[in-house]
Design a protein around this motif. Structure first.
Motif, mmCIF file in Angstrom:
data_model
loop_
_atom_site.group_PDB
_atom_site.id
_atom_site.type_symbol
_atom_site.label_atom_id
_atom_site.label_comp_id
_atom_site.label_asym_id
_atom_site.label_seq_id
_atom_site.Cartn_x
_atom_site.Cartn_y
_atom_site.Cartn_z
ATOM 1 N N LEU A 45 0.828 -1.202 0.000
ATOM 2 C CA LEU A 45 0.000 0.000 0.000
ATOM 3 C C LEU A 45 0.866 1.257 0.000
ATOM 4 O O LEU A 45 0.600 2.219 -0.717
ATOM 5 N N PHE A 46 1.938 1.237 0.820
ATOM 6 C CA PHE A 46 2.886 2.345 0.785
ATOM 7 C C PHE A 46 3.442 2.519 -0.623
ATOM 8 O O PHE A 46 3.597 3.640 -1.123
ATOM 9 N N GLY A 47 3.773 1.422 -1.249
ATOM 10 C CA GLY A 47 4.321 1.473 -2.600
ATOM 11 C C GLY A 47 3.357 2.106 -3.595
ATOM 12 O O GLY A 47 3.756 2.911 -4.443
ATOM 13 N N LEU A 48 2.062 1.733 -3.467
ATOM 14 C CA LEU A 48 1.065 2.294 -4.370
ATOM 15 C C LEU A 48 0.949 3.804 -4.171
ATOM 16 O O LEU A 48 0.931 4.583 -5.133
ATOM 17 N N LEU A 49 0.887 4.223 -2.915
ATOM 18 C CA LEU A 49 0.722 5.643 -2.628
ATOM 19 C C LEU A 49 1.936 6.449 -3.084
ATOM 20 O O LEU A 49 1.806 7.540 -3.653
ATOM 21 N N ASN A 50 3.121 5.937 -2.845
ATOM 22 C CA ASN A 50 4.321 6.663 -3.265
ATOM 23 C C ASN A 50 4.464 6.665 -4.781
ATOM 24 O O ASN A 50 4.963 7.644 -5.362
ATOM 25 N N ALA A 51 4.048 5.591 -5.426
ATOM 26 C CA ALA A 51 4.069 5.574 -6.891
ATOM 27 C C ALA A 51 3.129 6.639 -7.452
ATOM 28 O O ALA A 51 3.459 7.331 -8.420
ATOM 29 N N VAL A 52 1.945 6.786 -6.850
ATOM 30 C CA VAL A 52 1.007 7.823 -7.266
ATOM 31 C C VAL A 52 1.626 9.204 -7.037
ATOM 32 O O VAL A 52 1.519 10.106 -7.888
#
Length: 683
Positions: free
Chosen positions: A320-327
């Protein structure tokens, strides 16, 4: 594929802003004011955010979604590729979190808000995974605002240019041919040849020629032409002088004859030229396009790497952290500022030039002028007034014909010519009251002269040879004059001397150009002695005389071969080949249509002072573009590593998608603000 007009985008901005504010309040309200939102169940809060964000994403952001799909289909990545990918990821992830929250691990539904909310400023509530609808809503509204700002920058420049057209009055005082009385008629009813009256303080409705009073008295007028030239002082006009629509009559009342109306007026042509220039693209703009071509795929790669790096190397919530930082990476890297960097500066610079009599026909001409090192310049009509006067006519070969007879033949042969020297000969004959004879078989050779059959005699007027000059009794003043030879039936008949005064503004303009680093070369078809005398008076660096149009073009290419970048300034038909061959051609607005069509810039009043202003404008515009490109890349270079979470292991800092969108907006605003400084450029 371009975006719709501001009128289409503005309602979408209003709706997006009106709905984004409550979404922001719902998402962050519990963190900022828990007492105000304690009554609202988390699931209802989430559904309200979904209901408010859906029209923002799909309706307000519809133009961006279409651009996104076009970029995917055509494999032409751009800022909308990043923007919609980022906002879409936030929207669909949040919708999935709300609709299928029961399938998320309990730890995500209960603890994610506490772990990540303070660091990233995101919404979350017990029993629900964190939602990011506010990022989608806020970013869409901000990108809409940025696009409207860009379009308004274009429209402000366009309005400033078109505002010149508004200076021309809507009605005109037309003089009736029947009885000489005046009538007020709409300007669109004026036709060439109509006689018009202009009173003190009124603007001229169309282009025309100042007339003498009916009693034969020559009349003068003081005309404020600052809207064309940028010069504040009124210009004195005499009967026979040309007048331009939109200029202001400061004193007295006069009559003039309409010559050019409607789209043929100088003002209308200015608007057309500037609009064409705004649509053109200089090499530096293509550089930004090339950078964007690899920048966008690179950012997409960084976003994917961010997602997988967090997911594979982090804790149980790392995906989830990865998704948010990718966004966040996708949003902060949005190249809005890069897309604005060049066009906003160009549009503003071109509009500023139009206000001071510098017409940019092609945006690439500004870049070429800013990098030019050598100025090659014509003499007649460029350095000099271009209105030579006949000073002497000297018979050759012991001819018995009178000066009036010889002048009449010469003027008759030159009558169809547009060259300033030819017009001077015709004017001298008319001043002496000589009647022009019938002409046939007229032929003009640019840079060489004319030939025609006049009253059955074969007449030629060409440059005088050294032998012909030596055969004529001339005083020392001839060194500053242009000498041409009249030949009748193949034999030299007379030497005609024509004087052309240096423009009063020329010395100061050349000094300004030298101060800017230009190496200045004179290229003229005139004879060596005259050219060197004028060059010495003006302190020019090189002189090339007795040049044909082809010779001028060869000179341009020879200097280019030395590694110099050439700006060529001229006004005549014989300058057209050199204007086209130079890195940038600069035509005098008082010159021929062929010269103007061959040039990239036009100086409306044919004044070299405007060339110095054009050079200053070109350098300021290119400097402004480079500043914008630097800041656009600086924001992205600094923001992408932070958004990817590179500092998290050291500082615990993360950049939420919403904060990334604010940073993206600030970068665009800084670029626009910097470009608008050109509107206040002192020229």
């Amino acid at each position: 594929m371009g975006l719709p007009h501001e009128r289409y985008l503005r309602p979408r901005l209003y709706v997006a802003a009106a709905l984004a504010l409550p979404v922001l309040a719902l998402s962050m309200g519990e963190m900022l004011a828990p007492w105000a939102f304690a009554w609202l169940p988390p699931t209802l809060n989430g559904w309200l955010q979904l209901a408010l964000t859906t029209p923002i994403f799909f309706w307000a952001g519809a133009p961006f979604i279409r651009r996104w799909w076009y970029s995917i289909r055509e494999r032409d990545t751009n800022m909308f590729t990043l923007t919609v990918t980022g906002t879409g990821a936030a929207y669909f992830y949040s919708a999935a979190s709300l609709l299928f929250s029961q399938h998320f691990p309990e730890t995500l539904r209960s603890g994610m808000s506490a772990m990540h909310g303070a660091a990233a400023g995101m919404s979350g509530a017990a029993g629900l995974p964190p939602l990011y609808f506010e990022a989608t809503a806020f970013i869409t509204a901000i990108v809409l605002l940025g696009q409207i700002i860009e379009q308004r920058t274009h429209s402000r420049t366009d309005a400033a240019i078109r505002g010149l057209m508004q200076l021309a009055p809507k009605t005109a005082h037309r003089i009736r041919a029947q009885d000489g009385s005046e009538e007020d008629v709409p300007v669109d009813q004026i036709r060439p040849g109509d006689l018009l009256r202009v009173r003190p303080g009124e603007s001229l409705p169309v282009d025309g020629v100042l007339l003498a009073e009916p009693n034969g008295a020559r009349i003068g007028a003081e005309i404020d032409e600052s809207m064309l030239t940028g010069e504040p002082l009124p210009v004195e006009k005499r009967a026979g002088d040309t007048l331009s629509a939109g200029t202001l009559n400061t004193t007295g009342s006069f009559t003039y004859r309409a010559e050019r109306v409607g789209s043929d007026t100088l003002l209308a042509q200015i608007v057309a030229l500037v609009e064409e220039a705004i649509e053109s693209e200089p090499p530096i703009a293509r550089l930004a396009d090339r950078v964007s071509a690899w920048f966008v795929p690179s950012v997409l790669g960084v976003a994917a790497l961010t997602f997988f790096a967090w997911g594979l190397l982090g804790n149980e919530h790392a995906w989830l952290f990865g998704l948010l930082n990718a966004v966040a990476v996708l949003i902060i890297a949005c190249p809005c500022a890069l897309g604005l960097a060049t066009p906003v500066s160009l549009v503003t610079g071109i509009g500023r030039g139009a206000q001071v009599g510098v017409l940019v026909k092609d945006a690439a001409a500004l870049e070429a002028l800013s990098g030019s090192t050598t100025l090659i310049i014509d003499k007649t009509g460029t350095l000099t007034e271009g209105r030579p006067t006949l000073s002497a006519i000297t018979p050759l070969g012991g001819r018995s014909e009178s000066e009036e007879s010889l002048l009449g033949l010469a003027a008759s042969a030159e009558a169809p010519s547009e060259h300033p020297l030819g017009r001077a000969i015709v004017a001298a004959a008319q001043k002496r009251g000589l009647s022009l004879l019938p002409v046939s078989d007229f032929h003009a050779t640019p840079g060489a002269g004319v030939r025609a059959t006049v009253a059955g005699r074969r007449v030629e007027i060409t440059r005088a040879s050294a032998e012909e000059i030596a055969a004529a009794p001339l005083d020392s003043s001839a060194n500053t004059q242009t000498l041409v030879c009249l030949r009748i039936d193949g034999a030299p008949a007379a030497l005609i001397a024509l004087a052309d005064a240096i423009k009063p503004s020329t010395p100061a303009a050349l000094a300004a150009l030298k101060a800017q680093g230009f190496h200045i070369i004179m290229a003229t078809g005139d004879r060596e002695e005259t050219a060197r005398t004028v060059a010495a008076q003006l302190g020019l660096d090189e002189v090339h005389a007795a040049l044909s149009p082809a010779d001028k073009q060869k000179l341009v290419r020879a200097v280019q071969a030395r590694g110099e970048r050439i700006a060529f300034a001229g006004d005549g038909l014989n300058d057209a080949p050199a204007l086209a061959a130079a890195n940038v051609g600069i035509a005098m607005g008082t010159g021929t249509g062929v010269a103007i069509n061959s040039a990239g810039l036009v100086l409306v009043k044919g004044d070299l002072a405007a060339l110095a202003r054009a050079s200053t404008l070109a350098r300021a515009t290119l400097r402004n573009i480079r500043q914008n490109l630097f800041w656009a890349f600086a924001y992205n270079s600094a923001g992408i590593p932070i958004a990817a979470g590179l500092l998290f292991p050291l500082t615990g800092w993360l950049l939420s998608p919403m904060l990334a969108s604010i940073a993206m907006c600030l970068s665009s605003l800084s670029v626009v603000t910097n470009a608008l400084r050109l509107r206040r450029l002192t020229l």
